[in-house]
Scaffold this active site. Structure first.
Site, mmCIF file in Angstrom:
data_model
loop_
_atom_site.group_PDB
_atom_site.id
_atom_site.type_symbol
_atom_site.label_atom_id
_atom_site.label_comp_id
_atom_site.label_asym_id
_atom_site.label_seq_id
_atom_site.Cartn_x
_atom_site.Cartn_y
_atom_site.Cartn_z
ATOM 1 N N ARG A 261 0.839 -1.205 0.000
ATOM 2 C CA ARG A 261 0.000 0.000 0.000
ATOM 3 C C ARG A 261 0.867 1.245 0.000
ATOM 4 O O ARG A 261 1.781 1.377 0.805
ATOM 5 C CB ARG A 261 -0.906 -0.011 1.242
ATOM 6 C CG ARG A 261 -1.818 -1.240 1.226
ATOM 7 C CD ARG A 261 -2.844 -1.222 2.318
ATOM 8 N NE ARG A 261 -3.663 -2.440 2.224
ATOM 9 C CZ ARG A 261 -4.666 -2.741 3.029
ATOM 10 N NH1 ARG A 261 -4.994 -1.898 4.007
ATOM 11 N NH2 ARG A 261 -5.342 -3.856 2.872
ATOM 12 N N ARG A 276 1.834 1.655 10.253
ATOM 13 C CA ARG A 276 1.335 1.910 8.901
ATOM 14 C C ARG A 276 2.521 1.796 7.959
ATOM 15 O O ARG A 276 3.316 2.728 7.839
ATOM 16 C CB ARG A 276 0.701 3.299 8.807
ATOM 17 C CG ARG A 276 -0.006 3.571 7.477
ATOM 18 C CD ARG A 276 -0.718 4.902 7.494
ATOM 19 N NE ARG A 276 -1.852 4.910 8.406
ATOM 20 C CZ ARG A 276 -3.076 4.471 8.099
ATOM 21 N NH1 ARG A 276 -3.321 4.009 6.903
ATOM 22 N NH2 ARG A 276 -4.038 4.514 8.983
ATOM 23 N N GLU A 348 -6.259 -1.524 14.597
ATOM 24 C CA GLU A 348 -7.144 -2.287 13.717
ATOM 25 C C GLU A 348 -6.359 -3.450 13.118
ATOM 26 O O GLU A 348 -5.392 -3.245 12.384
ATOM 27 C CB GLU A 348 -7.672 -1.376 12.607
ATOM 28 C CG GLU A 348 -8.569 -2.100 11.638
ATOM 29 C CD GLU A 348 -8.826 -1.285 10.372
ATOM 30 O OE1 GLU A 348 -8.870 -0.045 10.471
ATOM 31 O OE2 GLU A 348 -8.957 -1.907 9.305
ATOM 32 N N SER A 351 -10.707 -6.348 9.412
ATOM 33 C CA SER A 351 -11.985 -5.789 8.989
ATOM 34 C C SER A 351 -12.782 -6.918 8.381
ATOM 35 O O SER A 351 -12.318 -7.550 7.439
ATOM 36 C CB SER A 351 -11.789 -4.703 7.931
ATOM 37 O OG SER A 351 -11.407 -3.489 8.513
ATOM 38 N N ARG A 390 0.508 -5.481 12.540
ATOM 39 C CA ARG A 390 -0.029 -4.904 13.772
ATOM 40 C C ARG A 390 -0.183 -5.941 14.878
ATOM 41 O O ARG A 390 -0.097 -5.605 16.058
ATOM 42 C CB ARG A 390 -1.349 -4.203 13.481
ATOM 43 C CG ARG A 390 -1.122 -2.955 12.638
ATOM 44 C CD ARG A 390 -2.404 -2.259 12.296
ATOM 45 N NE ARG A 390 -2.157 -1.131 11.422
ATOM 46 C CZ ARG A 390 -3.107 -0.507 10.732
ATOM 47 N NH1 ARG A 390 -4.363 -0.935 10.822
ATOM 48 N NH2 ARG A 390 -2.803 0.510 9.960
#
Length: 425
Positions: A261, A276, A348, A351, A390
RNA sequence: GGAGGACUAGGAUAAUGGUAAUCCAGCGGUCUUGAAAACCGCCGGCCUUACGGCCUUGGGGGUUCGAAUCCCUCGUCCUCCGCCA
């Protein structure tokens, strides 16, 4: 993509839904384009009908060796008009399509309404945050001291956001991936897929990353291929343009992949350390199911992802995203957030989303009902199960000791060469 | 990277430039105690209350009154050559 019929039938509610999702669309222009499209089709079909019957006449005349020059001359004119109309129709359809593919999915009735992520609803939590009788370090300090995460050298060889895992850190990463895959394949019944990490435009369009998020992806221009931002893309696209048997459903896939990403525009958010990054590892769960079952399947998917967090003994909470925070393609989404004591924050790590038929329409994935009825679109779902970057952070910070070592959770030990803790070198 | 061949519905196969035929599978029905067999119907998509109409031969263009068929282009697969972990 939404069904144009659904938009025609409920223009106001679709408009409202897009506003709730904070990506408003102009429904009126879609309706008027669609009207123009239908008018053009009507006239075109009338002329095509004429051409078809007259062509048969020409064939008959020729067969009887009669003169057909007058009919042919007439039809030449009709064909010219058809060509012109077809051109207009394509033009209108292209513009309409450009609008349609930008209409976000409609949030499900059970999705909370809100104005921003602040209105997300915490619906469950597991365990208490780990208690420390010393001030817990963050993962950067821990990882650097143990020499298992190397930020500067990652920056040297690739750039910021490409940390390197070394020694027991690399081993721990590999253990996590193995534990995730083994759990989902053996315990939860998912079929393992090892997908390509580069995909074409059609695949990214199918899952909804294109056209809206092109700038978020690494792109190999020479071959017109993109580095996948998640295994969701190749795995969900496996059945693009296919008609499945109802007996095959539900299809449950899990896949490890590296995820790439660019994180363009997110500078300043979570820039610190490993939170991130431009490349991380993730095991993704993907389901294709019958429409009637998709919300039950979403709950089951969430349970499968939560199992990993429980097994690792991490404190986490479950958040139901409000419509304003929902992604473009999702109708409902749960985030799983793991507690990171060093950060003093929830991260997070998963999802879990139901896309209903939104992706399936884009990808044209259907199934044939058992009674032989005409094909219906499947519902697609996916969820991280889980993302290691994470999770690694949460693990290091949760299982650190006063002396700066990190205990290895029981469930990971089979893949950790007998290590019970990671200590200083 | 080069040369040649192929691509038709879920699968398999046919169609002198005249408007996609057939088989299997599947679904429904008749018959049967039940099943099989046999027979009948349905069996790509869209529009239409209906009648009916339009589209569909890997994708996109072109030639033609008319294209599965001829031409161009892209994609995929197969065979051979070259290169290669």
């Amino acid at each position: 993509m939404l069904d144009i019929q659904r938009i025609r039938d409920n223009p106001e509610s679709i408009k409202k839904a897009s506003e709730n999702k904070k990506s408003p669309v102009d429904i009126d222009i879609i309706i008027s384009l669609d009207n123009r499209r239908r008018d053009t089709i009507k006239e075109g079909e009338r002329l095509k009908s004429l051409r078809n019957t007259r062509s048969q006449d020409i064939a008959a005349l020729k067969k009887e060796k009669k003169d057909a020059t007058q009919v042919i001359a007439d039809m030449k004119e009709v064909s010219d008009r058809i060509r012109k109309l077809d051109g207009q129709q394509k033009e209108v359809e292209d513009i309409l399509h450009e609008h349609l593919i930008r209409v976000p999915n409609v949030a499900h009735g059970s999705t909370p309404h809100g104005e921003s992520e602040k209105n997300n609803v915490v619906i469950a939590a597991w365990e208490k945050p780990a208690a420390f009788d010393f001030k817990p370090k963050d993962h950067i300090e821990l990882g650097t001291a143990l020499d298992i995460i190397d930020f500067p050298r990652g920056a040297k060889i690739s750039g910021a956001g490409f940390p390197v895992l070394k020694g027991d850190g690399a081993l721990l990463e590999r253990a996590l991936i193995n534990f995730f895959l083994e759990t989902h394949t053996r315990r939860h019944g998912y079929r393992e897929i090892f997908p390509p990490f580069l995909v074409n435009r059609a695949s990214l369009f199918g899952t909804g990353q294109l056209p809206k998020s092109e700038e978020q992806m690494y792109f190999i221009g020479e071959d017109d291929l993109f580095c996948i931002p998640t295994a969701e893309v190749p795995v969900t696209n496996l059945h693009r343009d296919e008609i499945l048997d109802q007996a095959q459903l539900p299809i449950k896939y899990c896949a490890y992949s590296a995820c790439f990403r660019r994180e363009a525009g997110s500078y300043g958010k979570d820039t610190k350390g490993y939170l991130r990054v431009h490349q991380f590892n993730k095991v993704e769960l993907v389901k294709m199911v019958q429409p009637e079952t998709s919300y039950d399947e979403l709950e089951l998917l969430r349970v499968d992802a939560e199992y990993i967090l429980k097994a690792l003994g991490l404190h986490y909470r479950v958040v139901s995203l409000c419509d304003a925070d929902l992604s473009f393609a999702a109708a409902k989404c749960y985030d799983l957030e793991a507690w990171a004591p060093g950060e003093g924050n929830y991260l997070e790590v998963s999802s879990c989303s139901n896309f209903e038929d939104f992706q399936a329409r884009r990808m044209n994935i259907r199934y044939r009902p058992a009674n032989g009825d005409k094909p219906r679109f499947v519902h697609t779902l996916n969820g991280s199960g889980l993302a290691t970057a994470r999770i690694l952070v949460a693990l290091l910070e949760t299982y650190q000791t006063a002396k700066g070592a990190v205990r290895v959770p029981e469930v990971l030990r089979p893949w950790m060469q007998g290590l019970t803790k990671i200590g200083p070198r």
